[in-house]
Design an enzyme around this catalytic site. Sequence first.
Site, PDB file in Angstrom:
ATOM      1  N   GLY A 224       1.606 -13.612 -53.802  1.00 29.08           N
ATOM      2  CA  GLY A 224       1.175 -12.630 -52.814  1.00 29.08           C
ATOM      3  C   GLY A 224       1.657 -11.239 -53.176  1.00 29.08           C
ATOM      4  O   GLY A 224       1.478 -10.770 -54.296  1.00 29.08           O
ATOM      5  N   ASP A 254      -9.853 -15.428 -55.820  1.00 25.48           N
ATOM      6  CA  ASP A 254     -10.931 -15.774 -56.761  1.00 25.48           C
ATOM      7  C   ASP A 254     -11.191 -14.616 -57.727  1.00 25.48           C
ATOM      8  O   ASP A 254     -11.496 -14.836 -58.902  1.00 25.48           O
ATOM      9  CB  ASP A 254     -12.212 -16.115 -55.999  1.00 25.48           C
ATOM     10  CG  ASP A 254     -12.021 -17.297 -55.076  1.00 25.48           C
ATOM     11  OD1 ASP A 254     -11.203 -18.183 -55.405  1.00 25.48           O
ATOM     12  OD2 ASP A 254     -12.667 -17.337 -54.010  1.00 25.48           O
TER      13      ASP A 254
HETATM   14  O1  RIB Z   1     -11.671 -18.280 -51.705  1.00 25.03           O
HETATM   15  C1  RIB Z   1     -12.593 -17.804 -50.770  1.00 25.03           C
HETATM   16  C2  RIB Z   1     -13.746 -18.757 -50.651  1.00 25.03           C
HETATM   17  O2  RIB Z   1     -13.277 -19.980 -50.159  1.00 25.03           O
HETATM   18  C3  RIB Z   1     -14.813 -18.311 -49.678  1.00 25.03           C
HETATM   19  O3  RIB Z   1     -15.810 -17.524 -50.286  1.00 25.03           O
HETATM   20  C4  RIB Z   1     -15.320 -19.627 -49.119  1.00 25.03           C
HETATM   21  O4  RIB Z   1     -16.637 -19.940 -49.475  1.00 25.03           O
HETATM   22  C5  RIB Z   1     -14.339 -20.692 -49.593  1.00 25.03           C
HETATM   23  O5  RIB Z   1     -14.859 -21.469 -50.591  1.00 25.03           O
END
Ligand code: RIB
Length: 309
Positions: A224, A254
């Site tokens: 974090g 992501d």
């Molecule tokens: O990490 C975020 C994602 O987690 C979102 O876009 C949602 O779809 C879940 O998969």
Amino acid sequence: MSSRGAITVVGSINVDLLAQVRRHPRPGETLHGTGGTMLPGGKGANQAVAAARLGGDVRMVGAVGTDAQALVGLEGLRAAGVDLAGVREVDGPTGLAIVTVAEDGENSIVVIAGANDAVDAAQVASARDVLAASAIVVCQGEIPREGIEALPDLVTGRFLHNPAPVMELDPEVLRASDPLVVNEHEAALVLAQLAPAAAIPEAPEQIADALRAAGVASVVLTLGAQGSLVADADGLHRIPAAPVQAVDTTGAGDAFIGALAVGLARGEPLPAAARLASQVGAFAATGHGAQPSYPSAEDDLPPLAEVSA
Ligand code: RIB
């Protein structure tokens, strides 16, 4: 930014239904919110879009349903130029995520797998040529266990594995991760699978060392606001965070992973790729939604904090 090796993301494609709230509801409580927007999401699609927007040469292996939401789920991947030859359409609904974002930028997410449940060992095997030609293969935990477990035998480059959410996996698949990218909570769950009898250490350095000692090739432990910790054959490397005013952390992790894949595909050492990932993840937290908040290669990224001695 130039791309060198190809990146293939094997993973989920969702539609995110967004709700903004002042604070997260307590169990049994009903709250008023705003939003209701549908945006493309899914950890796999998000990571693929993040990598492609930074200049990566990216392919996606996944599935969408036969409903109208499939178009929304694929929208960001198409716009970013991700190769979708490995995405199939299966009967039923596209994956759906209900995303609630509070005023402090923190989110909570409920995921309904839908078509993502069809990304099985057979579909992964059908992508064997693409996987073998990829410098980096990225995978998360939103497709079935069998699909993930089929990967290590087909990957000839690096297997960038983000087991989120964590599920029970063959320990050899966890050990093949290079790197394994986890937060502290996920790291504890993975360690419990790899070394069930051992106590889970508290300090991040000890957690990363314990994962390496359990046989994981390399580790990126995300912390974090404290940045991240890389553990590889050269030892431990502290990677600072890039301080920003977060408005929505959805998909920021992501974006971190997509950028990590781009750095590794360019041939950078893992700590250097993690520094880029830290900046890209921070940038993503400054915008709403997941994919719409991701930087392109032209965007100025927030600087990393100084590491205190
Ligand atoms: O990490 C975020 C994602 O987690 C979102 O876009 C949602 O779809 C879940 O998969």
